[in-house]
Design a protein around this motif. Structure first.
Motif, short mmCIF file in Angstrom:
data_model
loop_
_atom_site.label_atom_id
_atom_site.label_comp_id
_atom_site.label_asym_id
_atom_site.label_seq_id
_atom_site.Cartn_x
_atom_site.Cartn_y
_atom_site.Cartn_z
N LEU A 180 -10.97 3.68 -3.53
CA LEU A 180 -10.25 2.65 -4.27
C LEU A 180 -10.77 2.57 -5.69
N LYS A 181 -9.86 2.37 -6.64
CA LYS A 181 -10.23 2.19 -8.03
C LYS A 181 -9.85 0.75 -8.40
N ASP B 54 -9.58 -15.18 -13.81
CA ASP B 54 -8.46 -15.38 -14.72
C ASP B 54 -8.15 -14.07 -15.45
N CYS B 55 -7.89 -13.03 -14.67
CA CYS B 55 -7.52 -11.76 -15.30
C CYS B 55 -6.61 -10.98 -14.36
N ASP B 56 -5.95 -9.98 -14.90
CA ASP B 56 -5.10 -9.14 -14.04
C ASP B 56 -5.97 -8.10 -13.37
N ILE B 57 -5.81 -7.96 -12.07
CA ILE B 57 -6.63 -6.99 -11.34
C ILE B 57 -5.71 -5.97 -10.67
N THR B 58 -5.98 -4.71 -10.95
CA THR B 58 -5.18 -3.66 -10.34
C THR B 58 -6.08 -2.80 -9.46
N VAL B 59 -5.62 -2.54 -8.27
CA VAL B 59 -6.38 -1.66 -7.38
C VAL B 59 -5.53 -0.43 -7.14
N SER B 60 -6.17 0.74 -7.19
CA SER B 60 -5.37 1.93 -6.95
C SER B 60 -6.11 2.95 -6.10
#
Lengths: 84, 579
Positions: free
Chosen positions: A46-47, A15-21
């Motif tokens: 990947l971050k 239940d959270c926003d996940i960003t991959v960069s």
């Protein structure tokens, strides 16, 4: 694309926003379209960033998936390293 | 209002709102929508995703894990894409900002993603593009499938607009509601054109980019006589078109009455009217329309839309069936006229740079003897069933004709050895459709039992014009003095040699050319069956003396425009309704 599927399946449990960069792009870790396109463009470093209620746990689990399990069918040319 | 010119493939005229059918196998054309339509298109996308996901979910759970779950996993990945919110919102964004249809938005977004994969260096990743195309197809099937159901359950009159239609699709159309057909691709001789003609639905094809211009619900006029499609006509045009439609119907009723009457000029000269066909089933239609036999049976259709060449038996069955319908009426079977098209070109490693001057027609047959002999055997076997004649297409010199005849004799010898019956005296004719054949007609006439002038190719080769190329197509005219000069010479040479000469090109079905052809000495015309009554009407309205005068005048003219104008005026006096 199976690794991408596993990744988003796990990401979607939290239940959270996940960003991959990678170095150039930030994408939504819950979208298979975005994750697989990111891998297609780069596929090396990947971050993973998470923000929200269970962010810490999410990062831990995803890191484990990428780093230690190397997914269950790593592609030959891919060496994934995850950093937080 | 926009007017598009195509090829008239099925006569008649219609006005109705458009219903666009796309095919998931083709690139979906960009098609705009009104801002008010946005919500409806977005809803269509949502429903398509839901239905595709449901379908895929069922497929996935039905899949056994026997192969280590690979297929199951593929479906699972596709399913994740169909449930991906950001993919859907991207498609929504395209609809909202670009104002395009759901089909187009789905297609562009997914193809963009696919090309992203294709460009990856890693082959493992680049191959994933196939998955994306698969997802695209699945979604389009949902979106378009509903359109297809629409076609099956029509409740109002429509004009079907499509890039291309399959004959099966077309055969399923309900004539009560499908008033017209307009397609980007196709031509007179495509299967779909033939189906449209036999259903009696006006159709125009080869409109190139029509599907990109038309929006669903636009008013469309299909003029299957002149090969014109008008998009969103103004009121005056609609009125004109309605009047024209009424006149055509009246004319048709009037012509029905003369079906039983002979094709004879007012001064008693008998003209033989034959039909051009592509399928055995059309022979019956020719007879219904008052035709006295078949002057041109195009056999290419036996070869198209199939992975292998037809067998001798398949050839034989088609010819036998046709011969039996005709009984003792003439049946001219033309040997295969392949080439310059997909069939031969797809089998070549390198496509020919100039296919119309390349390995086509009789040249192709003479280089593929096994195939050629198979067809000739079948024709000969069928020759005992009726008045079967054989005709060779695209002869350009004497040697080619002699060679083709020699092969025919070889096949006869084979049949003799096997004691298989055939008509030893079968008439052998040739098409005159190249300038060289026309110029050498007197020499060719000594070796042929009959000539048939193919005016379409003769015009193309004489004037060096590809009529499919809109940049030069206005130069294409069978009424060009150069073409007429050759036709006249061929007729004279045939008469001198006392062999039959027919005209089987489109010219024979064009009312304005009939008086001229009769005046030049033609007594046999072979044409598409729907035009037979109208042409007969013209024949019954003229005297040979009138025709001779027309021909004499025209042969003295030196410009195409002069000839065309004169012929139109002359014909209008005879049959005003035809124009």
């Amino acid at each position: 694309m199976r690794p991408a599927m596993q990744f988003v399946d796990i990401a979607n449990q939290f239940d959270c926003d996940i960003t991959v960069s990678n170095d150039e792009n930030n994408v939504d870790g819950k979208s298979i379209m975005q994750i697989s396109m990111l891998a297609a463009a780069c596929g090396t470093r990947l971050k993973i960033k998470a923000q929200g209620r269970d962010a810490e746990k999410a990062v831990k689990v995803l890191k484990e998936l990428v780093e230690e399990k190397h997914f269950d069918e790593p592609t030959p040319s891919e060496q994934k390293n995850a950093r937080i | 209002m926009e007017i598009k010119k195509g090829i008239a493939v099925s006569p008649g005229i219609s006005i109705a709102k458009s219903l666009i059918i796309d095919s998931e196998d083709y690139r979906i054309p960009r098609r705009s929508i009104e801002p008010a339509q946005r919500m409806a298109e977005i809803q269509r996308v949502r429903t398509a995703f839901q239905d595709a996901a449901r379908q895929l979910g069922q497929l996935e759970s039905a899949q056994e894990r026997t192969d280590g779950g690979k297929i199951k996993d593929i479906f699972a990945v596709h399913l994740r894409f169909l449930r991906d919110k950001s993919l859907r919102s991207k498609i929504r964004g395209v609809i909202t900002t670009d104002l395009v249809t759901a089909e187009y938005a789905v297609s562009t977004v997914l193809r963009e993603i696919a090309s992203h994969f294709t460009n990856a260096k890693d082959p493992y990743i680049s191959e994933r593009a196939a998955d994306i195309y698969d997802i695209e197809r699945r979604l389009l099937k949902q979106l378009l499938g509903r359109r297809r159901e629409d076609v099956e359950h029509l409740s109002q009159e429509v004009t079907i607009v499509a890039r291309e239609l399959s004959p099966t699709q077309t055969a399923g159309f309900d004539k009560k509601y499908v008033k017209g057909i307009a397609t980007d691709a196709g031509g007179r001789t495509s299967h779909t054109a033939i189906v449209a003609r036999s259903l009696g639905i006006p159709a125009v094809m080869a409109l190139e980019d029509l599907t990109e211009i038309v929006r669903g619900g636009d008013t469309i006029i299909v003029d299957g006589n002149r090969g014109i499609v008008i998009v969103n006509p103004d009121e005056e045009t609609i009125r004109q078109c309605e009047r024209y439609g009424r006149e055509l119907t009246e004319l048709e009723h009037k012509l029905d009455a003369i079906k039983e009457k002979p094709a004879e000029t007012r001064d008693g000269v008998k003209i033989t009217l034959l039909g051009n066909i592509e399928f055995p089933s059309e022979a019956e239609i020719v007879l219904q329309k008052g035709g006295e036999g078949i002057g041109l049976y195009r056999t290419e259709f036996l070869y198209l839309n199939r992975p292998t060449e037809p067998t001798e038996q398949e050839h034989y069955e088609a010819y036998a069936k046709t011969a039996q319908v005709l009984m003792q009426r003439p049946l001219v079977i033309r040997t295969v006229d392949l080439g310059a098209d997909k069939y031969t070109q797809s089998k070549r490693f390198a496509p020919e740079p100039n296919p119309f001057l390349g390995l086509r027609s009789i040249r192709f047959s003479l280089q593929n003897l096994t195939m050629f002999k198979t067809q000739l055997r079948a024709i000969l076997r069928a020759s005992v069933l009726g008045r079967v004649k054989v005709m060779f297409p695209l002869i350009t010199n004497l040697q080619e004709m002699m060679q083709a005849k020699m092969i025919l004799r070889d096949v006869m010898d084979d049949l003799d050895e096997e004691s298989i019956a055939y008509n030893r005296d079968i008439e052998v004719g040739i098409m005159i459709e190249t300038p060289s054949a026309a110029l050498m007609a007197s020499a060719l006439a000594r070796g042929a039992d009959f000539f048939s002038i193919g005016t379409n190719d003769l015009t193309q080769y004489t004037l060096a014009v590809d009529r499919g190329n809109e940049l030069v197509s206005t130069l294409y005219s069978a009424a060009d003095p150069a073409v007429l000069y050759l036709i006249k010479a061929v007729i004279q040479d045939a008469h001198k040699a006392q062999i039959d000469v027919a005209v089987c090109g489109e010219m024979a079905s064009e009312p304005e050319h009939i008086m001229l052809l009769l005046g030049m000495g033609v007594r046999t015309l072979s044409l598409t069956s729907p035009m037979i009554p109208e042409i007969k009407q013209i024949i019954r309205s003229v005297t040979i003396e009138d025709c001779n005068n027309v021909a004499r005048k025209v042969l003295g003219m030196s410009s195409e425009r002069q000839v065309s104008n004169y012929l139109r005026d002359a014909t209008r006096k005879i049959l005003p309704e035809a124009f």
